[in-house]
Motif scaffolding. Structure first.
Motif, PDB file in Angstrom:
ATOM      1  N   SER A   1      -0.573   4.332   0.662  1.00 39.41           N
ATOM      2  CA  SER A   1      -1.288   5.400   1.362  1.00 39.41           C
ATOM      3  C   SER A   1      -1.243   5.204   2.877  1.00 39.41           C
ATOM      4  CB  SER A   1      -2.749   5.451   0.902  1.00 39.41           C
ATOM      5  OG  SER A   1      -3.461   4.312   1.348  1.00 39.41           O
TER       6      SER A   1
ATOM      7  N   ALA B   1      -6.067  -3.267  10.390  1.00 41.82           N
ATOM      8  CA  ALA B   1      -6.164  -1.955   9.749  1.00 41.82           C
ATOM      9  C   ALA B   1      -5.608  -1.993   8.333  1.00 41.82           C
ATOM     10  CB  ALA B   1      -5.432  -0.907  10.585  1.00 41.82           C
ATOM     11  N   ASP B   2      -4.485  -2.679   8.149  1.00 43.79           N
ATOM     12  CA  ASP B   2      -3.901  -2.763   6.807  1.00 43.79           C
ATOM     13  C   ASP B   2      -4.784  -3.579   5.874  1.00 43.79           C
ATOM     14  OD1 ASP B   2      -1.723  -1.206   7.426  1.00 43.79           O
ATOM     15  OD2 ASP B   2      -0.413  -2.889   7.905  1.00 43.79           O
TER      16      ASP B   2
ATOM     17  N   ASP C   1       1.707   7.842   1.646  1.00 53.10           N
ATOM     18  CA  ASP C   1       2.459   7.476   2.836  1.00 53.10           C
ATOM     19  C   ASP C   1       3.762   8.272   2.924  1.00 53.10           C
ATOM     20  OD1 ASP C   1       2.611   5.217   5.033  1.00 53.10           O
ATOM     21  OD2 ASP C   1       4.618   5.395   4.178  1.00 53.10           O
TER      22      ASP C   1
ATOM     23  N   ARG D   1      -7.091   9.690   3.304  1.00 51.13           N
ATOM     24  CA  ARG D   1      -6.044   8.892   2.690  1.00 51.13           C
ATOM     25  C   ARG D   1      -5.058   9.803   1.985  1.00 51.13           C
ATOM     26  NH1 ARG D   1      -4.693   3.912   4.152  1.00 51.13           N
ATOM     27  NH2 ARG D   1      -6.527   3.051   5.165  1.00 51.13           N
TER      28      ARG D   1
ATOM     29  N   GLY E   1       0.817  -1.209   0.000  1.00 53.68           N
ATOM     30  CA  GLY E   1       0.000   0.000   0.000  1.00 53.68           C
ATOM     31  C   GLY E   1       0.847   1.254   0.000  1.00 53.68           C
TER      32      GLY E   1
ATOM     33  N   GLU F   1      -8.053  -3.970   6.203  1.00 55.63           N
ATOM     34  CA  GLU F   1      -9.259  -3.173   5.952  1.00 55.63           C
ATOM     35  C   GLU F   1      -9.056  -2.189   4.801  1.00 55.63           C
ATOM     36  OE1 GLU F   1     -10.058  -1.438   9.749  1.00 55.63           O
ATOM     37  OE2 GLU F   1     -11.560  -2.971  10.283  1.00 55.63           O
ATOM     38  N   ALA F   2      -7.847  -1.643   4.703  1.00 50.65           N
ATOM     39  CA  ALA F   2      -7.565  -0.693   3.625  1.00 50.65           C
ATOM     40  C   ALA F   2      -7.598  -1.371   2.257  1.00 50.65           C
ATOM     41  CB  ALA F   2      -6.205  -0.037   3.855  1.00 50.65           C
ATOM     42  N   LEU F   3      -7.334  -2.670   2.239  1.00 55.04           N
ATOM     43  CA  LEU F   3      -7.321  -3.408   0.971  1.00 55.04           C
ATOM     44  C   LEU F   3      -8.690  -3.927   0.562  1.00 55.04           C
ATOM     45  CD1 LEU F   3      -4.078  -5.522   1.546  1.00 55.04           C
ATOM     46  CD2 LEU F   3      -4.338  -3.623  -0.063  1.00 55.04           C
TER      47      LEU F   3
ATOM     48  N   ASN G   1      -4.648  -4.784  -7.523  1.00 56.06           N
ATOM     49  CA  ASN G   1      -4.225  -3.897  -6.434  1.00 56.06           C
ATOM     50  C   ASN G   1      -3.033  -3.037  -6.844  1.00 56.06           C
ATOM     51  OD1 ASN G   1      -4.007  -2.889  -3.674  1.00 56.06           O
ATOM     52  ND2 ASN G   1      -2.236  -4.262  -3.480  1.00 56.06           N
TER      53      ASN G   1
ATOM     54  N   LEU H   1      -3.569   6.695   6.477  1.00 53.96           N
ATOM     55  CA  LEU H   1      -4.755   7.408   6.935  1.00 53.96           C
ATOM     56  C   LEU H   1      -4.325   8.481   7.940  1.00 53.96           C
ATOM     57  CD1 LEU H   1      -7.837   7.320   6.510  1.00 53.96           C
ATOM     58  CD2 LEU H   1      -7.981   5.886   8.561  1.00 53.96           C
TER      59      LEU H   1
ATOM     60  N   GLN I   1      -2.981   0.965  -6.580  1.00 53.29           N
ATOM     61  CA  GLN I   1      -1.966   1.708  -5.825  1.00 53.29           C
ATOM     62  C   GLN I   1      -1.242   2.701  -6.737  1.00 53.29           C
ATOM     63  OE1 GLN I   1      -1.902   1.481  -2.603  1.00 53.29           O
ATOM     64  NE2 GLN I   1      -3.156  -0.361  -2.384  1.00 53.29           N
TER      65      GLN I   1
END
Length: 252
Positions: free
Chosen positions: A71, A127-128, A81, A78, A69, A130-132, A185, A73, A189
């Motif tokens: 990005s 959390a990671d 990173d 978003r 990823g 969930e972002a995907l 993905n 949060l 990204q």
């Protein structure tokens, strides 16, 4: 305390020191200006420096993230990173590389979550993942990912056929869908990165690192699937030239 692993780490560092040429850091002691920042999935099988045979300091700025990823949060928004934005804005880095890999566990976890609602228990991992999930859910609506469409995959490289290799064809449907989602993905990204202000002057490439024979018959090959939003294999082969055309393939 695992002293065996500690000893192994120290011995490996001795090997690293011995392998460095004299003056390896002379041009880099006061700062860095890497040509490339690489965002790769956090996975012990996928070495960012190794896949591009980087054995000298100062060339590759590395960032590892579950599911590669790009990005983070921040205050509910978003954004690109920090480990990606920093080199693009502060070290004059001009190329961003996003690298996914076949058999990605993060994509597999997001696929499970999308289908069943079950997430990993660890808060940080959850959390990671969930972002995907939104990316995976969108991918599952794409016929190119699920195999319901009329188009076929293009994995032509060094004599390989235009369809998946024999090794890949033997894998079960879930594994094939997961690998297509890996590529999907990577595209997402790359798209997010390109929309960020920090990449305005950068070139963004997307790769998939193959360790399952999904794209061809060379373990460890990195396949170019995206160049600044361009995904057409013919256009990408024109970009890299005939001698490197075997590095272009797609499952979508």
């Amino acid at each position: 305390m695992d002293q065996r692993i500690l000893g192994d780490l120290l011995d490996r560092n001795d090997d690293h020191v011995a392998a460095l040429p004299s003056g390896a850091f002379d041009r880099h002691r006061d700062g860095q200006r890497p040509g490339v920042v690489s965002v790769c999935c956090s996975d012990s099988r996928v070495s960012q420096e190794g896949m591009f045979a980087v054995d000298e300091p100062g060339f590759l700025f590395t960032s590892g993230a579950i599911g590669n990823g790009v990005s983070a949060l921040v205050d509910g928004e978003r954004v690109l990173d920090g480990s990606v934005a920093y080199p693009l804005r502060h070290t004059h880095t001009e190329v961003l590389v996003v690298v996914g890999h076949t058999g990605c566990g993060a994509i597999g976890a997001a696929l499970t979550a999308a289908r069943t609602g079950e997430f990993p228990a660890e808060p940080g991992v959850r959390a990671d993942v969930e972002a995907l999930v939104p990316i995976v859910e969108a991918g599952l609506d794409d016929p190119a990912v699920t195999g319901r469409g009329g188009g076929g995959s293009d994995t032509q490289s060094d004599g390989a056929s235009d369809t998946q290799s024999d090794g890949a064809s033997d894998r079960d449907d879930d594994a094939r869908i997961r690998d297509r989602l890996v590529e999907y993905n990577v595209h997402e990204q790359v798209a997010f990165a390109r929309e960020s202000e920090e990449t305005a002057d950068a070139t963004v490439y997307g790769f998939v690192y193959d360790l399952h024979g999904a794209y061809g018959d060379r373990d460890g090959a990195a396949y170019l699937v995206n160049a600044d939003g361009e995904r057409d294999p013919a256009a990408l082969r024109d970009l890299v030239g005939d001698a490197r055309g075997h590095h272009v393939a797609t499952l979508l």
